[in-house]
Design a protein around this motif. Sequence first.
Motif, PDB file in Angstrom:
ATOM      1  N   ASP A 183       2.052  19.821   6.695  1.00  0.00           N
ATOM      2  CA  ASP A 183       2.150  18.797   7.738  1.00  0.00           C
ATOM      3  C   ASP A 183       0.764  18.384   8.222  1.00  0.00           C
ATOM      4  OD1 ASP A 183       4.900  18.768   7.664  1.00  0.00           O
ATOM      5  OD2 ASP A 183       5.176  19.989   9.469  1.00  0.00           O
ATOM      6  N   TYR A 184      -0.096  19.385   8.431  1.00  0.00           N
ATOM      7  CA  TYR A 184      -1.433  19.089   8.934  1.00  0.00           C
ATOM      8  C   TYR A 184      -2.194  18.174   7.978  1.00  0.00           C
ATOM      9  CZ  TYR A 184      -6.257  19.547  10.411  1.00  0.00           C
ATOM     10  OH  TYR A 184      -7.538  19.263  10.802  1.00  0.00           O
ATOM     11  N   TYR A 185      -2.222  18.548   6.692  1.00  0.00           N
ATOM     12  CA  TYR A 185      -2.977  17.728   5.746  1.00  0.00           C
ATOM     13  C   TYR A 185      -2.299  16.409   5.451  1.00  0.00           C
ATOM     14  CZ  TYR A 185      -7.316  19.895   4.953  1.00  0.00           C
ATOM     15  OH  TYR A 185      -8.601  20.307   5.148  1.00  0.00           O
ATOM     16  N   SER A 186      -0.980  16.350   5.541  1.00  0.00           N
ATOM     17  CA  SER A 186      -0.288  15.065   5.430  1.00  0.00           C
ATOM     18  C   SER A 186      -0.767  14.120   6.526  1.00  0.00           C
ATOM     19  CB  SER A 186       1.225  15.269   5.551  1.00  0.00           C
ATOM     20  OG  SER A 186       1.736  16.043   4.500  1.00  0.00           O
ATOM     21  N   ASP A 187      -0.851  14.644   7.742  1.00  0.00           N
ATOM     22  CA  ASP A 187      -1.193  13.802   8.891  1.00  0.00           C
ATOM     23  C   ASP A 187      -2.647  13.368   8.888  1.00  0.00           C
ATOM     24  OD1 ASP A 187       1.409  14.077   9.701  1.00  0.00           O
ATOM     25  OD2 ASP A 187       0.996  15.509  11.301  1.00  0.00           O
ATOM     26  N   VAL A 188      -3.582  14.298   8.718  1.00  0.00           N
ATOM     27  CA  VAL A 188      -4.994  13.942   8.871  1.00  0.00           C
ATOM     28  C   VAL A 188      -5.511  13.140   7.687  1.00  0.00           C
ATOM     29  CG1 VAL A 188      -5.473  15.920  10.341  1.00  0.00           C
ATOM     30  CG2 VAL A 188      -5.868  16.117   7.883  1.00  0.00           C
ATOM     31  N   THR A 189      -4.904  13.300   6.524  1.00  0.00           N
ATOM     32  CA  THR A 189      -5.405  12.624   5.328  1.00  0.00           C
ATOM     33  C   THR A 189      -4.703  11.303   5.065  1.00  0.00           C
ATOM     34  OG1 THR A 189      -5.798  14.827   4.402  1.00  0.00           O
ATOM     35  CG2 THR A 189      -5.994  12.974   2.899  1.00  0.00           C
ATOM     36  N   ARG A 222       3.935  13.760  16.382  1.00  0.00           N
ATOM     37  CA  ARG A 222       2.671  13.956  15.680  1.00  0.00           C
ATOM     38  C   ARG A 222       1.763  12.727  15.837  1.00  0.00           C
ATOM     39  NH1 ARG A 222       5.696  16.264  10.396  1.00  0.00           N
ATOM     40  NH2 ARG A 222       3.809  15.634   9.248  1.00  0.00           N
ATOM     41  N   LYS A 223       2.346  11.545  15.844  1.00  0.00           N
ATOM     42  CA  LYS A 223       1.561  10.327  16.059  1.00  0.00           C
ATOM     43  C   LYS A 223       0.952  10.328  17.470  1.00  0.00           C
ATOM     44  CE  LYS A 223       0.384   5.837  15.783  1.00  0.00           C
ATOM     45  NZ  LYS A 223       0.275   5.427  17.173  1.00  0.00           N
ATOM     46  N   ARG A 224       1.726  10.672  18.494  1.00  0.00           N
ATOM     47  CA  ARG A 224       1.200  10.691  19.858  1.00  0.00           C
ATOM     48  C   ARG A 224       0.075  11.711  20.007  1.00  0.00           C
ATOM     49  NH1 ARG A 224       6.715  10.093  21.373  1.00  0.00           N
ATOM     50  NH2 ARG A 224       6.870  12.379  21.626  1.00  0.00           N
ATOM     51  N   GLY A 258       4.140   2.677   3.504  1.00  0.00           N
ATOM     52  CA  GLY A 258       4.761   3.968   3.780  1.00  0.00           C
ATOM     53  C   GLY A 258       4.131   5.123   3.041  1.00  0.00           C
ATOM     54  N   PHE A 259       4.768   6.290   3.217  1.00  0.00           N
ATOM     55  CA  PHE A 259       4.266   7.518   2.618  1.00  0.00           C
ATOM     56  C   PHE A 259       5.425   8.455   2.338  1.00  0.00           C
ATOM     57  CE2 PHE A 259       3.563   7.635   7.288  1.00  0.00           C
ATOM     58  CZ  PHE A 259       4.452   8.647   7.647  1.00  0.00           C
ATOM     59  N   THR A 260       5.128   9.573   1.691  1.00  0.00           N
ATOM     60  CA  THR A 260       6.141  10.576   1.383  1.00  0.00           C
ATOM     61  C   THR A 260       6.202  11.612   2.510  1.00  0.00           C
ATOM     62  OG1 THR A 260       4.663  12.121   0.240  1.00  0.00           O
ATOM     63  CG2 THR A 260       5.542  10.283  -1.054  1.00  0.00           C
ATOM     64  N   ASN A 261       7.202  12.467   2.449  1.00  0.00           N
ATOM     65  CA  ASN A 261       7.358  13.430   3.545  1.00  0.00           C
ATOM     66  C   ASN A 261       6.475  14.662   3.402  1.00  0.00           C
ATOM     67  OD1 ASN A 261       8.846  14.585   1.424  1.00  0.00           O
ATOM     68  ND2 ASN A 261      10.308  15.549   2.813  1.00  0.00           N
ATOM     69  N   MET A 262       5.808  14.831   2.239  1.00  0.00           N
ATOM     70  CA  MET A 262       4.892  15.959   2.074  1.00  0.00           C
ATOM     71  C   MET A 262       3.646  15.518   1.307  1.00  0.00           C
ATOM     72  SD  MET A 262       7.010  19.502   1.527  1.00  0.00           S
ATOM     73  CE  MET A 262       8.343  19.989   2.634  1.00  0.00           C
ATOM     74  N   PRO A 305       0.848  -1.206   0.000  1.00  0.00           N
ATOM     75  CA  PRO A 305       0.000   0.000   0.000  1.00  0.00           C
ATOM     76  C   PRO A 305       0.879   1.250   0.000  1.00  0.00           C
ATOM     77  CG  PRO A 305      -0.390  -1.462   1.925  1.00  0.00           C
ATOM     78  CD  PRO A 305       0.931  -1.807   1.343  1.00  0.00           C
ATOM     79  N   GLU A 306       0.720   2.090  -1.016  1.00  0.00           N
ATOM     80  CA  GLU A 306       1.555   3.282  -1.183  1.00  0.00           C
ATOM     81  C   GLU A 306       0.743   4.551  -0.897  1.00  0.00           C
ATOM     82  OE1 GLU A 306       4.195   1.219  -4.768  1.00  0.00           O
ATOM     83  OE2 GLU A 306       2.920   2.935  -5.211  1.00  0.00           O
ATOM     84  N   SER A 307       1.054   5.214   0.224  1.00  0.00           N
ATOM     85  CA  SER A 307       0.537   6.551   0.520  1.00  0.00           C
ATOM     86  C   SER A 307      -0.943   6.616   0.890  1.00  0.00           C
ATOM     87  CB  SER A 307       0.813   7.512  -0.655  1.00  0.00           C
ATOM     88  OG  SER A 307       2.190   7.805  -0.746  1.00  0.00           O
TER      89      SER A 307
END
Length: 554
Positions: free
Chosen positions: A396-402, A526-528, A329-333, A230-232
């Motif tokens: 960062d916010y949209y990377s995390d929540v999405t 960010r995970k915590r 995994g995922f990308t950094n942005m 699974p990618e991203s």
Amino acid sequence: MAWRTCVVLLCMTAVLADSDWLEVKIEQGPVRGRKHRGGDLYAFYNIPYATGPTGEERFKPPLPPPTWTDPFNATAEKIVICPQNGLIFELFPNILDVKEDCLVANVFVPDTTEKDLSVFVYVHGGGYNSGFGNFYQGTQFVGAKKDFIMVTFNYRLGVHGFLCLGTEDVPGNAGMKDQVELLRWVQKNIASFGGNPNDVTLVGSSAGSASVELLMLSKSAENLFHRVVPESAGSLAPWSVQRDPLDNAKTFAREINELAVVDDINSLEQFYKTISIDALTAEPFETRTDSSLLFGPCLERNTNGAFLTESPLSIIKKGDYKKLPVLYGFTNMEGLLVISLFDTWKVKMNENFSDFLPADLKFESDEERQQVADTVKKFYFGNDPVSNESVLKFIDYYSDVTFNFAILWAAELLVKSGHDQVYLYEYVFVDKWTPVVPHTDDVRGADHCAQSYAWMDPLISWFPQTPEYRKMRATVREIWHNFMKTGTPVPQGSSLPEWPALGRGSSPHMVLNETLQLRGVLLPERKRFWDSIYDKYYQDSVPPGSGAESVALN
């Protein structure tokens, strides 16, 4: 006479295989593919792997594929795609052929006499609302390695594929049932192309990535594949499974016809069964502030043929699924996916940040919702308004929540359930052709699904390939190829750095850059933070008509 006929047929097959054509016999009949323009492989396009129901039957599971006696020429000039919004036609003018019966597969076979080749099946992305299987072809990869076969395919999209009413005619998850049917087709037919049905890796990006994870969790797809990449994206993302599918169906019906009768389930079903397919796909794909989608997979009622009747969270926590090797995994942005909306959304965020909380959170009151919104906004943006200066925090916010939190959360729970073959990475590579992030001087980041672009061959390539990019592409291809062949990204004897599986401490992960680096916990702070939010406010998915409920995690 019979033996002469056999001799003639054998000779014809030999001639076809030695020329620009290759003919194989599958269960439906003979199929002819042609040498790809890049050489070193044969391409078979638009082979029907199932029959898509049409008209008033359009939301039902796929039907058996057609059969034939004369050779099926799998060399169509146009790419068959499923009905979807017209934006995609601006990107690919004059080469797309939209069909309501759109369930076709594309098979790419290396020019080799070897048999029992590994197989990888690719599930395309597009937010469950757009895209087509042949966008990524992987032809250079297939032709260079010559030891695996690639399969791409279409599945029904948007309301066509994911309307979920819980009725006999519209049970839900038609698009996911298409994916399962494709995997069954591979099991039945891939040996005819030289592939090994007992050596299948399932790969997907974005919505295809969430699909891959859902397929791993679904009993209906069990034993149809053997490794997953699974990618991203992941199955726990706020958009990956509908929270309340019946409410979504009512909302969309009103959007396309304000006079639609939606409160009576029979009238709502008849509305969707009789409206034209063009009307169903006319509405543009909408990026929603709460990271949700109107249409995607859903929890179904527990009926015969259901794809998913229990939430992904529940299945993972119980460990009630077949534990396959996972490269995750995922990308950094990842949040660059919505960077075009930043100038509009920054204003709205400052007006009412609570509109931007992810859709899978539920609150007892408006005051509680506002309190959480204030906490989240402060975590990412401090006491300052969202502005051009904080664009990287927005990403960062949209990377995390999405994307990010769902993957990290699922990875942690997979390991806790006894899954000991999960390999986690973050893709961070950029080069001089990577666009600079708006409102910064020189900051670049890896966009949503950048790793997919690195190892696959998309129909459109936006940037020239630098020597650095070619080196990164070779590294990613080596890792993906290793995983496809062995179930590990770095097997013994590899020249790449050692890469252990994820452990119970959510470590380690590999940073994918020009130089690979093994590191510890990925994005721990960010995970915590999101753990603390989701532990208290998470709203799990429900079948149609059940009414959304807040479900405790513990």
